[in-house]
Enzyme design. Structure first.
Site, PDB file in Angstrom:
ATOM      1  N   LYS A 186      35.205  52.682  41.122  1.00  0.00           N
ATOM      2  CA  LYS A 186      34.967  51.689  41.768  1.00  0.00           C
ATOM      3  C   LYS A 186      34.102  51.951  43.466  1.00  0.00           C
ATOM      4  O   LYS A 186      33.910  50.761  44.320  1.00  0.00           O
ATOM      5  CB  LYS A 186      37.052  50.349  42.246  1.00  0.00           C
ATOM      6  CG  LYS A 186      36.600  49.999  41.258  1.00  0.00           C
ATOM      7  CD  LYS A 186      36.467  47.930  41.415  1.00  0.00           C
ATOM      8  CE  LYS A 186      37.353  47.288  40.962  1.00  0.00           C
ATOM      9  NZ  LYS A 186      36.408  46.578  39.324  1.00  0.00           N
TER      10      LYS A 186
ATOM     11  N   LYS B 268      30.795  42.084  35.833  1.00  0.00           N
ATOM     12  CA  LYS B 268      30.444  41.135  37.109  1.00  0.00           C
ATOM     13  C   LYS B 268      29.835  41.938  38.270  1.00  0.00           C
ATOM     14  O   LYS B 268      28.904  41.646  38.473  1.00  0.00           O
ATOM     15  CB  LYS B 268      31.871  40.313  37.201  1.00  0.00           C
ATOM     16  CG  LYS B 268      31.737  39.569  36.958  1.00  0.00           C
ATOM     17  CD  LYS B 268      31.080  37.949  36.866  1.00  0.00           C
ATOM     18  CE  LYS B 268      31.465  37.461  36.366  1.00  0.00           C
ATOM     19  NZ  LYS B 268      32.747  36.563  35.740  1.00  0.00           N
TER      20      LYS B 268
ATOM     21  N   LYS C 183      28.880  49.007  29.974  1.00  0.00           N
ATOM     22  CA  LYS C 183      29.787  47.818  29.920  1.00  0.00           C
ATOM     23  C   LYS C 183      28.997  46.379  30.566  1.00  0.00           C
ATOM     24  O   LYS C 183      28.184  46.736  31.458  1.00  0.00           O
ATOM     25  CB  LYS C 183      30.549  47.754  29.761  1.00  0.00           C
ATOM     26  CG  LYS C 183      31.578  47.549  30.910  1.00  0.00           C
ATOM     27  CD  LYS C 183      33.347  47.912  30.952  1.00  0.00           C
ATOM     28  CE  LYS C 183      33.113  47.923  32.672  1.00  0.00           C
ATOM     29  NZ  LYS C 183      35.064  47.260  32.907  1.00  0.00           N
TER      30      LYS C 183
HETATM   31  P1  TYM Z   1      38.748  42.329  33.667  1.00  0.00           P
HETATM   32  O1  TYM Z   1      39.678  40.960  34.620  1.00  0.00           O
HETATM   33  O2  TYM Z   1      37.768  43.555  33.797  1.00  0.00           O
HETATM   34  O3  TYM Z   1      38.931  42.041  32.395  1.00  0.00           O
HETATM   35  C1  TYM Z   1      39.175  41.606  31.841  1.00  0.00           C
HETATM   36  C2  TYM Z   1      39.238  41.032  29.825  1.00  0.00           C
HETATM   37  O4  TYM Z   1      38.009  41.825  29.585  1.00  0.00           O
HETATM   38  C3  TYM Z   1      37.613  42.560  28.633  1.00  0.00           C
HETATM   39  N1  TYM Z   1      36.075  42.911  28.897  1.00  0.00           N
HETATM   40  C4  TYM Z   1      35.565  43.406  28.004  1.00  0.00           C
HETATM   41  N2  TYM Z   1      35.402  43.468  26.772  1.00  0.00           N
HETATM   42  C5  TYM Z   1      34.484  44.435  26.033  1.00  0.00           C
HETATM   43  N3  TYM Z   1      33.354  44.314  26.689  1.00  0.00           N
HETATM   44  C6  TYM Z   1      33.015  44.238  28.048  1.00  0.00           C
HETATM   45  N4  TYM Z   1      31.912  44.709  28.383  1.00  0.00           N
HETATM   46  C7  TYM Z   1      34.257  44.166  28.552  1.00  0.00           C
HETATM   47  N5  TYM Z   1      34.604  43.581  30.321  1.00  0.00           N
HETATM   48  C8  TYM Z   1      35.713  43.049  30.385  1.00  0.00           C
HETATM   49  C9  TYM Z   1      38.656  43.750  29.659  1.00  0.00           C
HETATM   50  O5  TYM Z   1      38.911  44.701  28.206  1.00  0.00           O
HETATM   51  C10 TYM Z   1      39.941  42.575  29.778  1.00  0.00           C
HETATM   52  O6  TYM Z   1      40.746  43.139  28.412  1.00  0.00           O
HETATM   53  N6  TYM Z   1      42.869  44.965  35.078  1.00  0.00           N
HETATM   54  C11 TYM Z   1      42.345  44.512  33.401  1.00  0.00           C
HETATM   55  C12 TYM Z   1      43.180  42.732  34.565  1.00  0.00           C
HETATM   56  C13 TYM Z   1      44.970  42.890  34.546  1.00  0.00           C
HETATM   57  C14 TYM Z   1      45.426  42.931  32.999  1.00  0.00           C
HETATM   58  C15 TYM Z   1      46.947  43.773  33.495  1.00  0.00           C
HETATM   59  C16 TYM Z   1      45.042  42.607  31.792  1.00  0.00           C
HETATM   60  C17 TYM Z   1      45.413  43.468  34.704  1.00  0.00           C
HETATM   61  N7  TYM Z   1      46.641  43.048  34.673  1.00  0.00           N
HETATM   62  C18 TYM Z   1      47.647  43.243  32.993  1.00  0.00           C
HETATM   63  C19 TYM Z   1      46.654  43.627  30.299  1.00  0.00           C
HETATM   64  C20 TYM Z   1      47.238  43.551  30.836  1.00  0.00           C
HETATM   65  C21 TYM Z   1      41.055  44.162  34.666  1.00  0.00           C
HETATM   66  O7  TYM Z   1      40.713  44.437  35.968  1.00  0.00           O
HETATM   67  O8  TYM Z   1      40.347  42.851  33.304  1.00  0.00           O
END
Ligand code: TYM
Length: 381
Positions: free
Chosen positions: A156, A250, A247
């Site tokens: 980040k 956003k 990957k």
């Molecule tokens: P976030 O908001 O980045 O993404 C949400 C979910 O989408 C999946 N994801 C992807 N899967 C496949 N290919 C991609 N290119 C891709 N981009 C995103 C992520 O793996 C995720 O499952 N830290 C987490 C949010 C969070 C969370 C939690 C998740 C906070 N607390 C507790 C599970 C349990 C995050 O930033 O996800």
């Protein structure tokens, strides 16, 4: 040692969740975890997504679609919690009005993809205060050494993966919230006593940390938390359309690198058409040497159900253009009802979304309070 949830989760159910790849789940079982006391508890599923605008195809295939699949297939006594993790979004600077819009858009998307509030609890993380209370308590046992080795704060801040906390660039840029992000994520999961956490591959490290932290707490204070297992989606990592070695995310500057769930059919076709491939106009599946075309085949296979090799064989004799055309049509066909539901939810003039969010927060608070009562009692608070 298995977590309490895994003992009740049938093998065939796990197989259906992981597209047949049960070793994904078993890998989590191999991390040692203290035995928690709640063996009679039903399974509890928790997952979250950051409010960073309308989710993209990576979020959908890697997470949201699996959440809906779980909702529709899990045993009836499985409880499910899905959260817009708005506090996590604050670990990078946010503009208040923008964040407010994104929270609402994120929430509407979760309903639009098919989460049913009468079956799954959908809520904003900041509306359930137990998440931050447990975050603080867990931060008293969380390992600084472990956190410093984790990759997200480095990526980040655009810092190299091998940078140490002592480095002057790290000291200048790093804020405590970004550093302790995984502790809040562990609190999200553990406060709901989650046994299973469906996520994409990029969250694997955070899930390992959550298990480790649950174990550290249990070791010191007694067996309070089940060790959560990750359920990694069959679409582990959907790649960028413009830089297929990264990957889909956003944060990429080129908007054509990602397909949003609300994109029109025309936009989807344009983005797929402009996807970066290589100079070879033929179609073959070779993720290492041909990441661009292989990513397109992988995305298609997630809609079509056939293997990438079978799809490559089918398109071998036709052109890359026809693959792209077919993929654009498949994606828009699949996303069209989601887009329509989303647009009607977002345009809704009643306060339906707010009502669902308030109800979700009440249910999630009640569940989290059960954990917090035990935690407080254990700690002498
Ligand atoms: P976030 O908001 O980045 O993404 C949400 C979910 O989408 C999946 N994801 C992807 N899967 C496949 N290919 C991609 N290119 C891709 N981009 C995103 C992520 O793996 C995720 O499952 N830290 C987490 C949010 C969070 C969370 C939690 C998740 C906070 N607390 C507790 C599970 C349990 C995050 O930033 O996800």
């Amino acid at each position: 040692m298995e977590s309490p949830g895994s003992s009740t989760l049938t093998h065939s159910f796990v197989r259906s969740l992981t597209g047949g790849d049960t070793k994904e789940v078993r890998r989590w079982n191999s991390v040692p975890a203290a035995k928690a006391t709640s063996s009679a508890n039903p399974q509890i599923i928790f997952s979250g997504i950051q409010p960073t605008g309308v989710p993209h195809l990576g979020n959908y295939l890697g997470a949201l679609r699996e959440w809906v699949r779980l909702q529709d297939t899990a045993p009836k006594d499985t409880r499910m919690f899905f959260s817009i993790v708005d506090l996590h979004a604050l670990t990078v600077p946010q503009e208040a009005r923008q964040l407010k819009t994104w929270r609402r858009e994120g929430f509407a998307t979760l309903l639009a993809v098919g989460l049913d509030p009468s079956r799954a609890t959908v809520f904003h993380q900041s509306a359930v205060h137990a998440h931050t209370e447990l975050f603080w308590i867990l931060s008293t046992v969380a390992s600084m050494g472990y956190l410093s080795r984790m990759t997200q704060w480095k990526s980040k801040l655009d810092l190299p993966e091998d940078i140490s906390l002592e480095d002057s660039a790290a000291r200048a840029k790093l804020r405590l919230g970004l550093f302790s992000y995984p502790v809040l994520q562990a609190a999200d999961i553990l406060v709901h006593r989650a046994t299973h956490v469906p996520v994409g591959e990029d969250q694997r490290q955070h899930l390992e940390f959550s298990r480790y932290t649950a174990n550290s707490f249990n070791h010191l204070y007694g067996n309070i938390f089940p060790a959560p297992e990750a359920i990694i989606s069959p679409a582990k990592r959907v790649m960028s359309l413009k830089e297929p070695t990264l990957k889909m995310s956003k944060s990429h500057t080129d908007k054509r690198s990602r397909i949003l769930l609300t994109d029109s059919s025309e936009d989807i076709h344009k983005k797929v058409k402009s996807a970066l491939t290589d100079s070879d106009a033929s179609v073959s599946y070779d993720p290492v040497h041909r990441p661009g075309v292989s990513n397109l085949l992988e995305i298609l296979s997630h809609f079509d159900g056939r293997s990438c090799e079978d799809l490559a064989a089918e398109y071998k004799s036709s052109s890359l253009q026809s693959l792209k055309g077919h993929l654009g049509s498949q994606i828009s066909l699949h996303l069209q009802p989601i887009r329509e539901r989303y647009l009607s939810l977002i345009a809704d003039k009643t306060n339906y979304l707010d009502v669902v969010a308030e109800e979700g927060a009440r249910t999630a608070s009640a569940n989290a309070d059960v954990t917090m009562r035990r935690v407080r009692e254990t700690l002498g608070l």
